[in-house]
Every structure is written in structure tokens, then in C-alpha cells.
Motif scaffolding. Structure first.
Motif, PDB file in Angstrom:
ATOM      1  N   VAL A 208     111.075  21.502 112.879  1.00 39.92           N
ATOM      2  CA  VAL A 208     111.750  22.798 112.968  1.00 39.92           C
ATOM      3  C   VAL A 208     111.235  23.643 114.128  1.00 39.92           C
ATOM      4  O   VAL A 208     111.934  24.550 114.573  1.00 39.92           O
ATOM      5  N   ALA A 209     110.027  23.359 114.617  1.00 29.72           N
ATOM      6  CA  ALA A 209     109.479  24.117 115.747  1.00 29.72           C
ATOM      7  C   ALA A 209     108.187  23.428 116.192  1.00 29.72           C
ATOM      8  O   ALA A 209     107.734  22.458 115.572  1.00 29.72           O
TER       9      ALA A 209
ATOM     10  N   ALA B 110     105.057  23.456 107.167  1.00 24.82           N
ATOM     11  CA  ALA B 110     103.636  23.299 107.400  1.00 24.82           C
ATOM     12  C   ALA B 110     103.376  22.996 108.870  1.00 24.82           C
ATOM     13  O   ALA B 110     104.210  22.395 109.552  1.00 24.82           O
ATOM     14  N   LYS B 111     102.217  23.399 109.331  1.00 26.42           N
ATOM     15  CA  LYS B 111     101.777  23.106 110.700  1.00 26.42           C
ATOM     16  C   LYS B 111     100.989  21.801 110.658  1.00 26.42           C
ATOM     17  O   LYS B 111     100.029  21.673 109.901  1.00 26.42           O
TER      18      LYS B 111
ATOM     19  N   ARG C   7      98.766  13.559 115.235  1.00 27.72           N
ATOM     20  CA  ARG C   7      98.963  12.734 114.033  1.00 27.72           C
ATOM     21  C   ARG C   7     100.308  12.019 114.035  1.00 27.72           C
ATOM     22  O   ARG C   7     100.551  11.156 113.193  1.00 27.72           O
ATOM     23  N   LEU C   8     101.220  12.405 114.959  1.00 21.65           N
ATOM     24  CA  LEU C   8     102.556  11.809 114.982  1.00 21.65           C
ATOM     25  C   LEU C   8     102.481  10.357 115.366  1.00 21.65           C
ATOM     26  O   LEU C   8     101.786   9.977 116.288  1.00 21.65           O
TER      27      LEU C   8
ATOM     28  N   ASN D  57     100.797  21.702 117.845  1.00 18.01           N
ATOM     29  CA  ASN D  57     101.279  21.425 116.492  1.00 18.01           C
ATOM     30  C   ASN D  57     102.796  21.370 116.411  1.00 18.01           C
ATOM     31  O   ASN D  57     103.495  22.054 117.160  1.00 18.01           O
ATOM     32  N   PHE D  58     103.251  20.575 115.439  1.00 21.29           N
ATOM     33  CA  PHE D  58     104.646  20.624 115.016  1.00 21.29           C
ATOM     34  C   PHE D  58     104.706  21.498 113.763  1.00 21.29           C
ATOM     35  O   PHE D  58     103.763  21.516 112.957  1.00 21.29           O
ATOM     36  N   TYR D  59     105.800  22.194 113.582  1.00 22.30           N
ATOM     37  CA  TYR D  59     106.068  22.925 112.348  1.00 22.30           C
ATOM     38  C   TYR D  59     107.113  22.099 111.613  1.00 22.30           C
ATOM     39  O   TYR D  59     108.202  21.844 112.137  1.00 22.30           O
TER      40      TYR D  59
END
Length: 146
Positions: free
Chosen positions: A118-119, A139-140, A145-146, A124-126
Motif C-alpha cells: 500500500v505504500a 504494518a511496516k 525481508r522481501l 520499509n514497505f507498508y
């Protein structure tokens, strides 16, 4: 996270995100009982003969993505309850090309995690997902980790 939720309410996001937002805030039940809403997601997405999912203490991030993908009329991976099964789903794009509603699969000790993009910020990814602090939320999660 409230800012992202508020933003999502002002646009028409991809259908999978719309479906996920209808479940925002769903929480598992602590202790020996389970949230019947979460258990019903398994009934909705698994065949009667394959429905072994019986307790919301069993990781349910893959189940959550499975139910919102199903409702968005996407074909599900064979073992959609397993977060890592989503790694072979769809078309892979480079990390820096993720867009709203893309399925992101993360590694973690003992398995994986799956959610919807989402962002993002620099590190970080949200992620809109299920079983994030035992509920559906944003969550952040660290990009590495992707």
C-alpha cells in the motif's frame, strides 16, 4: 498508518485492496476460541475435503490474502494458506516497481509472511495484511525481508 488508511478511502484502489479494507480490523480471538469470521474464510476458499484450518492461532496471513484474492476473482495458488506459496503467484516485478495492491512475500524465522503493498518509504514497505499483530491492519515491514 491512519494516514494511509485515510488515503485509501479517498481513491478507488484495486479490487483486492477494496476487499481487504472491508476486513480491516478483524482480530483473532485469544485463547482456546477462534474468530468465526477467520474460520469462515477457510470455508470460503478451501474445498470441503481440504478444509483442515480449524483455529485462528494457526498463521492466517496467507488465508487472508486468499480470501481477498478470491473475492477479487483471482485464481489462488494451490496452497494459498502458506505465505511462501504466494511467492510463485502472478508476475514478478523488481522490488522498486511495486504498486498499490501487489502481493508481497516476506521471509521470517520459521516461514514467511504475505500481504498487499500500500505504500513505502526508504527502508520499509507498508503492508495491508492479516495476522499482523493478530489482526488485519497495515504494518511496516523492512524491505530487506522481501
Amino acid at each position: 498508518m491512519k494516514q494511509i488508511v485515510d488515503f485509501l478511502k479517498t481513491i478507488t484502489p484495486p479490487r483486492i485492496v477494496r476487499e481487504a479494507m472491508t476486513l480491516y480490523g478483524t482480530t483473532e480471538v485469544k485463547g482456546s476460541k477462534s474468530n468465526p469470521i477467520i474460520l469462515n474464510w477457510a470455508k470460503e476458499t478451501l474445498s470441503k475435503d481440504d478444509n483442515w484450518y480449524s483455529d485462528d492461532s494457526i498463521p492466517w496471513c496467507g488465508l487472508f490474502i486468499g480470501v481477498v484474492a478470491h473475492r477479487a476473482e483471482w485464481e489462488l495458488p494451490k496452497e494459498h494458506l502458506r505465505a511462501l506459496a504466494w511467492a510463485n503467484f502472478g508476475i514478478k516485478v523488481p522490488n522498486n516497481d511495486a504498486v498499490l495492491g501487489d502481493v508481497l512475500v516476506f521471509s521470517r524465522k520459521g516461514g514467511g509472511h504475505v500481504g498487499l503493498y500500500v505504500a513505502e518509504d526508504k527502508d520499509n514497505f507498508y503492508v495491508l495484511g492479516g495476522n499482523q499483530d493478530d489482526k488485519v491492519n497495515i504494518a511496516k515491514i523492512a524491505k530487506n525481508r522481501l
